[in-house]
Design an enzyme around this catalytic site. Structure first.
Site, PDB file in Angstrom:
ATOM      1  N   HIS A 163      46.334  36.763  36.826  1.00  0.00           N
ATOM      2  CA  HIS A 163      45.200  35.934  36.409  1.00  0.00           C
ATOM      3  C   HIS A 163      45.447  34.450  36.689  1.00  0.00           C
ATOM      4  O   HIS A 163      44.546  33.735  37.106  1.00  0.00           O
ATOM      5  CB  HIS A 163      44.968  36.153  34.915  1.00  0.00           C
ATOM      6  CG  HIS A 163      43.674  35.658  34.394  1.00  0.00           C
ATOM      7  ND1 HIS A 163      42.454  36.159  34.805  1.00  0.00           N
ATOM      8  CD2 HIS A 163      43.385  34.698  33.461  1.00  0.00           C
ATOM      9  CE1 HIS A 163      41.480  35.536  34.153  1.00  0.00           C
ATOM     10  NE2 HIS A 163      42.016  34.649  33.350  1.00  0.00           N
ATOM     11  N   SER A 198      39.329  31.813  35.080  1.00  0.00           N
ATOM     12  CA  SER A 198      38.882  32.654  33.979  1.00  0.00           C
ATOM     13  C   SER A 198      37.498  32.217  33.464  1.00  0.00           C
ATOM     14  O   SER A 198      36.578  32.044  34.256  1.00  0.00           O
ATOM     15  CB  SER A 198      39.936  32.626  32.866  1.00  0.00           C
ATOM     16  OG  SER A 198      39.718  33.645  31.937  1.00  0.00           O
ATOM     17  N   ASP A 250      45.647  40.982  38.530  1.00  0.00           N
ATOM     18  CA  ASP A 250      44.881  40.622  37.342  1.00  0.00           C
ATOM     19  C   ASP A 250      44.121  41.837  36.823  1.00  0.00           C
ATOM     20  O   ASP A 250      43.527  42.582  37.599  1.00  0.00           O
ATOM     21  CB  ASP A 250      43.896  39.505  37.690  1.00  0.00           C
ATOM     22  CG  ASP A 250      43.193  38.937  36.468  1.00  0.00           C
ATOM     23  OD1 ASP A 250      43.615  39.243  35.337  1.00  0.00           O
ATOM     24  OD2 ASP A 250      42.227  38.169  36.652  1.00  0.00           O
TER      25      ASP A 250
END
Length: 446
Positions: A425, A161, A365
């Site tokens: 994610h 991220s 994601d």
């Protein structure tokens, strides 16, 4: 404030003690060490190292991996460690897919103010990735100076991220520092997982991605698209704080049109008990809304109890007035002006410098959808990108299910891309065996 400037403990067998003095779960086997580094006046960064624990191979024969969490404000020593790749899970049970079996792993609570890292004042919090990178260089310089056994071991930075945005900047500064002789280490590459490299490419593809997966209707697609264009205008005008605010509004519009889609895995669902803590109102302060959606889920009550209870007691060096995650939302707010800025140019510089760069992304994601990742990758100025995009990918079987496709990948010169299927994610949480195999491939163990 009194506290040890550094503190390290190495043990061969660690026992977690409950408040009553009895055993509170299984033991964690393997050598560990941890400590603080004062990266600036009033800024103290916490790190935790697990030496590789493989009965067939010495840690000196395996790579060193540093794991960086996102947010900014999410804790590597907490979430990355106990929820993703560390030797124990949140229940203190042994994890079958821990990366410790194939590498020594260094978790760093970064930027300062994250996890057990802390600042003496709000002014010492970082405001941009340049400061994040310079702080990390101080830590790495001290780490490799004191841990000489790791100076010649291949060192990789893995990230997730917003951690990928930080990892790119850190990698570039580390490359410069090594060439200048300021840091002695064998830097072997960086891996950018579901990374916030080009925020605009992500938000502009949310609508098409959700529409293609039957999570938006025509009206919703139009509404999300209009909100995304507003973000684009702010980015184009260099109005970075406004772009972050408009991004928050866009997320609310996505939630309202999808009945609360999970931004981290479009097939996942939030628990009913957690809905109020994650969903946000259009009228809510945008920074509070963003922190609620992207910071608090990574600081769940159960993880917080573990980190501020048994783990804090085990570590023994956390200052009395420091709470794990206590400054997390302040970290996010402090970085808000930098949040929507892209770092594609930094990735280009890394590739041009010959650094091994890997991008990997989860199929499910949303927050950093694969379509957006592919878009910014295609915009790279690196001379090898044309040949890379023309290549066909190679299928990978799921490690535990031969014959079942679990991922695709392709690599050209010093650039690689992994598409991880059935993962959102947090790839190591969703597809632990595949994440471990991917790490081993990137670090050239397969």
């Amino acid at each position: 404030m009194e506290r040890p400037t550094t503190g390290t403990v190495a043990v061969l067998l660690l026992v977690f003690l409950s408040a009553g003095g009895g055993l509170a779960g299984p033991v964690s086997k393997g050598k560990e060490t941890w400590g603080y580094v004062d990266v600036r006046e009033g800024a103290h960064m916490f790190w935790w190292l697990y030496y590789a624990n493989n009965p067939a191979t010495s840690y000196t024969e395996l790579p060193l991996v540093m794991w960086l969490q996102g947010g900014p404000g999410a804790s590597s020593t907490g979430f990355g460690n106990f929820e993703e790749i560390g030797p124990l899970d949140r229940e203190l049970d042994e994890r079958d897919t821990t990366w410790i079996q194939a590498a020594s792993v260094l978790f760093v609570d970064n930027p300062v103010g994250t996890g057990f890292s802390y600042t003496d004042t709000q002014d010492a919090l970082t405001k941009d990735v340049a400061t994040v990178a310079s702080d990390m260089l101080v830590l790495l310089k001290e780490f490799f100076s004191k841990k000489e056994e790791f100076q010649n071991i291949p060192f990789f930075i893995f990230s997730e991220s917003y951690g990928g945005k930080m990892a790119a900047a850190i990698s570039l500064e580390l490359t410069k520092a090594i060439s200048q002789g300021d840091v002695k280490c064998n830097f072997a590459g960086v891996a950018l997982g579901d990374s916030w490299i080009s925020p605009l490419d992500s938000v502009l593809t949310w609508g098409p991605y959700l529409y293609s997966t039957s999570l938006l209707d025509d009206a919703g697609l139009t509404e999300v698209g209009n909100a995304a264009e507003a973000v684009k205008r702010a980015v184009t005008d260099g109005e970075w704080v406004k772009a972050t605010e408009l991004w928050s509004i866009l997320e609310n519009i996505v939630e309202q049109n999808t009945n609360g889609v999970n931004f981290y895995n479009i097939l996942g669902q939030e628990d009913d008990d957690d809905d109020d803590s994650v969903k946000s109102s259009l009228k809510e302060d945008y920074l509070a809304a963003l922190a609620k959606r992207h910071i608090r889920p990574l600081h769940s009550e159960s993880l917080g109890e573990l980190m501020n209870g048994k783990i804090r007691k085990k570590l023994g060096i956390i200052p009395r007035n420091v709470t794990w995650g206590g400054q997390a939302e302040a970290v996010f707010a402090s970085m808000s002006g930098d949040f929507m800025k892209p770092v594609i140019d930094v990735v280009d510089e890394l590739l041009e410098a010959g650094v091994n760069v890997t991008v990997y992304n989860g199929q499910l994601d949303l927050i950093v959808d694969t379509i957006g990742q592919e878009n910014w990758v295609k915009s790279l100025k690196w001379p090898g990108i044309q040949n890379f995009t023309q290549m066909k990918w190679t299928a990978m079987d799921e490690p535990d299910s031969p014959g079942v496709t679990g991922a695709f990948f392709k690599t050209h010169k010093n650039f690689a891309f992994y598409w991880i299927l059935k993962a959102g994610h947090m790839i190591p949480s969703d597809q632990g065996p595949m994440a471990l195999r991917m790490m081993q491939m990137i670090t050239q163990q397969e």
